[in-house]
Design an enzyme around this catalytic site. Structure first.
Site, PDB file in Angstrom:
ATOM      1  N   ASP A  17     -67.395   1.580 -16.958  1.00  0.00           N
ATOM      2  CA  ASP A  17     -68.794   1.262 -17.162  1.00  0.00           C
ATOM      3  C   ASP A  17     -68.883   0.679 -18.581  1.00  0.00           C
ATOM      4  OD1 ASP A  17     -71.688   1.432 -16.999  1.00  0.00           O
ATOM      5  OD2 ASP A  17     -71.510   3.165 -18.321  1.00  0.00           O
ATOM      6  N   ASP A  19     -72.316   0.097 -20.724  1.00  0.00           N
ATOM      7  CA  ASP A  19     -73.340   0.689 -21.585  1.00  0.00           C
ATOM      8  C   ASP A  19     -73.117   2.183 -21.774  1.00  0.00           C
ATOM      9  OD1 ASP A  19     -74.674  -1.771 -21.821  1.00  0.00           O
ATOM     10  OD2 ASP A  19     -75.726  -1.441 -19.934  1.00  0.00           O
TER      11      ASP A  19
END
Length: 222
Positions: A17, A19
């Site tokens: 991922d 963020d």
């Protein structure tokens, strides 16, 4: 935990991922602040991250509030570069040295993620994220709803795509949010990351939850 560590050691692909995992910020929240819509948007992000609304609804709501023009996005990218999370550069380097494929799988936006990928020597074709659309005048025109990452469950769809395209047997998903957790399966293992923000639901359900990328580097270098 040992089971997950074993899969990480055998992994032929690792999906991160972006963020609050690869970078310290939430890209969409930072873009919202830049466009003076920060407070309204961060409240929706928090609800989306705990899984209380569909990802597509949350994305749509937030982007309609921000309503970013192409010029604003370009200015944001050039003046507000994100902060890489400590240890991520070294971890990606270790994975690359082991001939592990590294992907960035994000509900954020490709245009914001490409400069991050460049810093980590990850080619742009290994980014799976959302695409902002603009009218020829440069005004915001929505986002590409055909991207799997624009929907709830989209990261799992991407992992299936990667498995088929690259013939991967062991894929590890690493992230901080509910959308990362739900991507396992089809990911063979999930590692929860809490170095930037801890989501209690993710921490509770992750078989291995780390606060520092050094924990992963140490396992890979045993």
């Amino acid at each position: 935990m040992e089971e997950v560590q074993g899969i990480l050691k055998r992994a032929d692909a690792v999906c991160f991922d972006v963020d609050s995992t690869v970078i310290q910020e939430e890209g969409i929240d930072e873009l919202a602040k830049f466009c003076n819509k920060g407070k309204q948007v961060s409240e929706i992000t928090a609800r989306a991250m705990t899984g209380n609304m569909t990802f597509q609804d949350a994305l749509n709501l937030r982007l309609n509030i921000i309503n970013p023009s192409l010029n604003q996005v370009k200015e944001f990218i050039s003046t507000k570069p994100p902060t890489l999370t400590p240890g991520i550069r070294k971890l990606v380097e270790v994975l690359h040295n082991r001939k592990v494929l590294v992907f960035l799988v994000s509900g954020g936006f490709t245009s914001l993620i490409e400069p991050i990928a460049k810093q980590l020597n990850i080619p742009s074709e290994k980014i799976y994220a959302n695409r902002l659309k603009f009218y020829f005048t440069g005004e915001y025109a929505g986002f590409d709803e055909n991207e799997p990452t624009s929907k709830s469950g989209g990261k799992g769809v991407v992992i299936d795509l990667i498995k088929n395209k690259y013939n991967c047997k062991n894929i590890v998903m690493i992230g901080d949010g509910a959308t990362d957790l739900e991507a396992c399966p089809p990911a063979d293992a999930f590692i929860g990351y809490g170095g930037n923000v801890i989501r209690p639901t993710v921490q509770a359900k992750a078989k291995w939850f780390v606060h520092n990328f050094k924990e992963l580097i140490d396992v890979l270098q045993e």
